[in-house]
Scaffold this active site. Structure first.
Site, PDB file in Angstrom:
ATOM      1  N   ASP A 100      19.347  -2.196  10.806  1.00  0.00           N
ATOM      2  CA  ASP A 100      19.606  -0.765  10.588  1.00  0.00           C
ATOM      3  C   ASP A 100      19.472  -0.302   9.152  1.00  0.00           C
ATOM      4  O   ASP A 100      20.071   0.690   8.754  1.00  0.00           O
ATOM      5  CB  ASP A 100      21.032  -0.453  11.078  1.00  0.00           C
ATOM      6  CG  ASP A 100      22.068  -1.357  10.418  1.00  0.00           C
ATOM      7  OD1 ASP A 100      21.769  -1.941   9.362  1.00  0.00           O
ATOM      8  OD2 ASP A 100      23.182  -1.475  10.969  1.00  0.00           O
ATOM      9  N   HIS A 243      28.770  -7.165  -4.953  1.00  0.00           N
ATOM     10  CA  HIS A 243      27.437  -6.668  -4.578  1.00  0.00           C
ATOM     11  C   HIS A 243      26.753  -6.194  -5.862  1.00  0.00           C
ATOM     12  O   HIS A 243      27.419  -5.763  -6.801  1.00  0.00           O
ATOM     13  CB  HIS A 243      27.627  -5.503  -3.597  1.00  0.00           C
ATOM     14  CG  HIS A 243      26.390  -5.098  -2.865  1.00  0.00           C
ATOM     15  ND1 HIS A 243      25.395  -4.360  -3.451  1.00  0.00           N
ATOM     16  CD2 HIS A 243      25.985  -5.325  -1.591  1.00  0.00           C
ATOM     17  CE1 HIS A 243      24.437  -4.143  -2.559  1.00  0.00           C
ATOM     18  NE2 HIS A 243      24.772  -4.726  -1.426  1.00  0.00           N
TER      19      HIS A 243
HETATM   20  C1  UD1 Z   1      21.628  -1.774   1.726  1.00  0.00           C
HETATM   21  C2  UD1 Z   1      21.492  -1.125   3.106  1.00  0.00           C
HETATM   22  C3  UD1 Z   1      22.710  -1.430   3.969  1.00  0.00           C
HETATM   23  C4  UD1 Z   1      22.992  -2.920   4.005  1.00  0.00           C
HETATM   24  C5  UD1 Z   1      23.084  -3.455   2.582  1.00  0.00           C
HETATM   25  C6  UD1 Z   1      23.263  -4.945   2.597  1.00  0.00           C
HETATM   26  C7  UD1 Z   1      20.318   1.011   3.321  1.00  0.00           C
HETATM   27  C8  UD1 Z   1      20.374   2.478   3.109  1.00  0.00           C
HETATM   28  N1  UD1 Z   1      21.397   0.330   2.958  1.00  0.00           N
HETATM   29  O1  UD1 Z   1      22.706  -1.125   1.066  1.00  0.00           O
HETATM   30  O2  UD1 Z   1      22.480  -0.974   5.277  1.00  0.00           O
HETATM   31  O3  UD1 Z   1      24.206  -3.130   4.679  1.00  0.00           O
HETATM   32  O4  UD1 Z   1      21.877  -3.152   1.877  1.00  0.00           O
HETATM   33  O5  UD1 Z   1      23.720  -5.407   1.362  1.00  0.00           O
HETATM   34  O6  UD1 Z   1      19.330   0.501   3.788  1.00  0.00           O
HETATM   35  N2  UD1 Z   1      20.798  -3.741  -6.308  1.00  0.00           N
HETATM   36  C9  UD1 Z   1      20.358  -4.636  -7.286  1.00  0.00           C
HETATM   37  N3  UD1 Z   1      19.847  -5.842  -6.882  1.00  0.00           N
HETATM   38  C10 UD1 Z   1      19.757  -6.206  -5.571  1.00  0.00           C
HETATM   39  C11 UD1 Z   1      20.202  -5.313  -4.588  1.00  0.00           C
HETATM   40  C12 UD1 Z   1      20.714  -4.079  -4.960  1.00  0.00           C
HETATM   41  O7  UD1 Z   1      20.422  -4.349  -8.462  1.00  0.00           O
HETATM   42  O8  UD1 Z   1      19.274  -7.312  -5.287  1.00  0.00           O
HETATM   43  C13 UD1 Z   1      21.344  -2.421  -6.711  1.00  0.00           C
HETATM   44  C14 UD1 Z   1      20.245  -1.434  -7.185  1.00  0.00           C
HETATM   45  O9  UD1 Z   1      20.760  -0.647  -8.235  1.00  0.00           O
HETATM   46  C15 UD1 Z   1      20.043  -0.562  -5.958  1.00  0.00           C
HETATM   47  C16 UD1 Z   1      21.466  -0.493  -5.405  1.00  0.00           C
HETATM   48  O10 UD1 Z   1      22.002  -1.806  -5.611  1.00  0.00           O
HETATM   49  O11 UD1 Z   1      19.498   0.705  -6.260  1.00  0.00           O
HETATM   50  C17 UD1 Z   1      21.620  -0.089  -3.957  1.00  0.00           C
HETATM   51  O12 UD1 Z   1      20.749  -0.816  -3.109  1.00  0.00           O
HETATM   52  P1  UD1 Z   1      20.391  -0.192  -1.645  1.00  0.00           P
HETATM   53  O13 UD1 Z   1      19.531  -1.151  -0.928  1.00  0.00           O
HETATM   54  O14 UD1 Z   1      19.887   1.197  -1.802  1.00  0.00           O
HETATM   55  O15 UD1 Z   1      21.799  -0.039  -0.934  1.00  0.00           O
HETATM   56  P2  UD1 Z   1      22.861  -1.118  -0.506  1.00  0.00           P
HETATM   57  O16 UD1 Z   1      24.197  -0.506  -0.747  1.00  0.00           O
HETATM   58  O17 UD1 Z   1      22.529  -2.417  -1.094  1.00  0.00           O
HETATM   59  N1  UDP Z   2      26.563 -12.934   2.032  1.00  0.00           N
HETATM   60  C1  UDP Z   2      26.087 -13.887   1.117  1.00  0.00           C
HETATM   61  N2  UDP Z   2      26.590 -13.887  -0.157  1.00  0.00           N
HETATM   62  C2  UDP Z   2      27.536 -12.998  -0.561  1.00  0.00           C
HETATM   63  C3  UDP Z   2      28.002 -12.025   0.361  1.00  0.00           C
HETATM   64  C4  UDP Z   2      27.485 -12.016   1.649  1.00  0.00           C
HETATM   65  O1  UDP Z   2      25.235 -14.711   1.455  1.00  0.00           O
HETATM   66  O2  UDP Z   2      27.950 -13.046  -1.730  1.00  0.00           O
HETATM   67  C5  UDP Z   2      25.989 -12.904   3.392  1.00  0.00           C
HETATM   68  C6  UDP Z   2      26.976 -12.886   4.532  1.00  0.00           C
HETATM   69  O3  UDP Z   2      27.325 -14.190   4.934  1.00  0.00           O
HETATM   70  C7  UDP Z   2      26.215 -12.132   5.626  1.00  0.00           C
HETATM   71  C8  UDP Z   2      25.353 -11.180   4.840  1.00  0.00           C
HETATM   72  O4  UDP Z   2      25.287 -11.692   3.507  1.00  0.00           O
HETATM   73  O5  UDP Z   2      25.341 -13.007   6.336  1.00  0.00           O
HETATM   74  C9  UDP Z   2      25.974  -9.810   4.849  1.00  0.00           C
HETATM   75  O6  UDP Z   2      25.325  -9.009   3.942  1.00  0.00           O
HETATM   76  P1  UDP Z   2      25.898  -7.593   3.488  1.00  0.00           P
HETATM   77  O7  UDP Z   2      27.385  -7.604   3.540  1.00  0.00           O
HETATM   78  O8  UDP Z   2      25.238  -7.296   2.188  1.00  0.00           O
HETATM   79  O9  UDP Z   2      25.270  -6.606   4.561  1.00  0.00           O
HETATM   80  P2  UDP Z   2      25.731  -6.086   6.011  1.00  0.00           P
HETATM   81  O10 UDP Z   2      25.957  -7.254   6.901  1.00  0.00           O
HETATM   82  O11 UDP Z   2      26.947  -5.242   5.824  1.00  0.00           O
HETATM   83  O12 UDP Z   2      24.572  -5.238   6.439  1.00  0.00           O
END
Ligand code: UD1
Ligand code: UDP
Length: 385
Positions: A100, A243
């Site tokens: 999603d 995160h």
């Molecule tokens: C995204 C997904 C969410 C999922 C989550 C898993 C969408 C809208 N959101 O949310 O559904 O649950 O990932 O973690 O698709 N960033 C870094 N390095 C990384 C990753 C993220 O610096 O490796 C920072 C960046 O500033 C980026 C921000 O995090 O712009 C947000 O990342 P984004 O993918 O937009 O949203 P998430 O909250 O990570």
């Molecule tokens: N996870 C990980 N390292 C972390 C935190 C989470 O490997 O420091 C794993 C966790 O076991 C799960 C997945 O990442 O499999 C969940 O990711 P996240 O919470 O970012 O996304 P969501 O499941 O809410 O979409």
């Protein structure tokens, strides 16, 4: 005569998509029936490559769309254009998307525009509230409308799809591939660096939070509740893998990185095996993550779900999960009870009779078999009938 291999492209963008698709991608790559490729959108940069590398996977191409504090429009438009261009250069028999995220929706739309059949892994989850989780509920509803094959992790997810008028012929209950990833990782039994500094006798909990709808005050309330919990229980140790998103990271460290924080271990996102070990060692987990709820269920760990509403009611029915939202009082009360009251804690894992509703570790194999049937004509004939 050599038979033509079926070209299947999996698209992943974020950490959970990588973890949950990895077992299936490995299954397809190991099967001579398929020519399996992996396209990374790069919606996440480091968190995506960290997750893929644990499974020994390197994308065939990475669109590298991530920007600091990116907008939903940026992700949607760049993934749509990037996946479309990839498909033009490398036509596929099928596209697989997962779950999603915004990568999921944009990649599916790109496939739909090119009339490439799409298989949606983890189809059918529904909260029935478009604002929670945001934008994930919209992403999965829209993605399911675009797909030819729906791999529903549970019977309930399959029912949701049928109730929306999706043809029952296209819906398959497979289990969730995250349980495959979890079991695969547990079998490696690696040492966890993150646990080294935690005294063996100390009670341990784990906290993760990142959801968009929690940004700001809800996340601040969650952190204040956890701060009070830590002040009230100096014996408790807490691991907080932060995160990468600065929006959530700053709120968490601003509020928790003060008094009482000596018992909190803040870390960068943990390698998957480290995170699994931390879940396994914890007495209970506090999280708004979808994947963590499923993993906690398989590991039989109580999880306080930091959300108002759930698209995974199976965890609530089974008893491993409890919805606590972002209410300071409820979070502190429930976490304290889980810490102090063993029978309360055990009641979380006993209520559901012990089995994990999310899967048995064989979801990827089932999906690969269904894809084979589809391309051998057996399933497709039924579609066209
Ligand atoms: C995204 C997904 C969410 C999922 C989550 C898993 C969408 C809208 N959101 O949310 O559904 O649950 O990932 O973690 O698709 N960033 C870094 N390095 C990384 C990753 C993220 O610096 O490796 C920072 C960046 O500033 C980026 C921000 O995090 O712009 C947000 O990342 P984004 O993918 O937009 O949203 P998430 O909250 O990570
Ligand atoms: N996870 C990980 N390292 C972390 C935190 C989470 O490997 O420091 C794993 C966790 O076991 C799960 C997945 O990442 O499999 C969940 O990711 P996240 O919470 O970012 O996304 P969501 O499941 O809410 O979409």
């Amino acid at each position: 005569m050599e038979t033509k291999k079926i070209k299947i492209l999996s698209v992943v963008g974020t950490r959970p998509e990588a973890i949950k698709m990895a077992p299936l991608i490995l299954e397809l790559k190991n099967d001579p029936f398929f020519d399996a490729a992996l396209l990374a959108s790069g919606q996440h940069s480091d968190m995506l490559s960290q997750a893929l590398s644990h499974f020994g996977l390197t994308p065939d191409e990475n669109l590298k769309v991530m920007k600091e504090r990116q907008t939903l429009e940026h992700i949607t438009s760049s993934v749509l254009v990037g996946v479309g261009a990839f498909l033009d250069a490398n036509p596929q028999d099928m596209l697989l998307t997962h779950g999603d995220t915004t990568t999921t929706l944009a990649a599916s739309l790109a496939g739909f525009y090119r009339k490439t059949p799409i298989g949606h892994v983890e189809a059918g989850l529904r909260s029935r509230d478009m604002s929670r989780p945001f934008p994930e509920e919209a992403n999965r509803v829209l993605t399911d409308r675009l797909c030819s094959l729906h791999f529903a992790p549970t019977g309930l997810a399959a029912e949701n799809l049928r109730a929306e008028g999706v043809s029952g012929e296209s819906v398959f209950v497979t289990g969730n591939t995250v349980i495959d990833a979890l079991f695969w990782t547990l079998a490696q039994n690696g040492e966890a660096k993150v646990l080294r500094g935690i005294p063996e006798e100390a009670p341990l909990a784990l906290l993760t939070a990142h959801r968009r709808e929690s940004w700001g005050e809800p996340l601040a309330r969650i952190c204040r509740a956890v701060r009070r919990l830590m002040e009230k229980h100096p014996e408790l140790r807490l691991i907080v893998p932060l995160h990468k998103n600065p929006e959530v990271r700053n709120t968490i460290t601003d509020i928790l990185n003060v008094s009482g924080s000596k018992n909190i271990v803040f870390t960068e996102p943990l390698e998957y095996p480290e995170f699994v070990a931390a879940m396994n060692r914890s007495l209970f987990i506090m999280s708004d993550s979808g994947g963590v709820q499923e993993e906690a269920s398989a590991l039989k760990k109580p999880v306080l779900i930091l959300r108002e509403i759930s698209e995974r009611p199976e965890a609530l029915d089974q008893g491993t999960g409890l919805l606590v939202g972002s209410d300071e009082h409820i979070i502190e009360r429930e976490a304290s009870r889980l810490l102090e009251d063993i029978s309360y804690r055990e009641s979380f894992t006993k209520r559901g009779g012990g089995s994990c509703p999310f899967g048995d570790g064989n979801a990827s194999k089932r999906i690969a078999d269904i894809l084979k049937s589809y391309f051998s004509g057996r399933v497709r004939e039924r579609f066209n009938a």
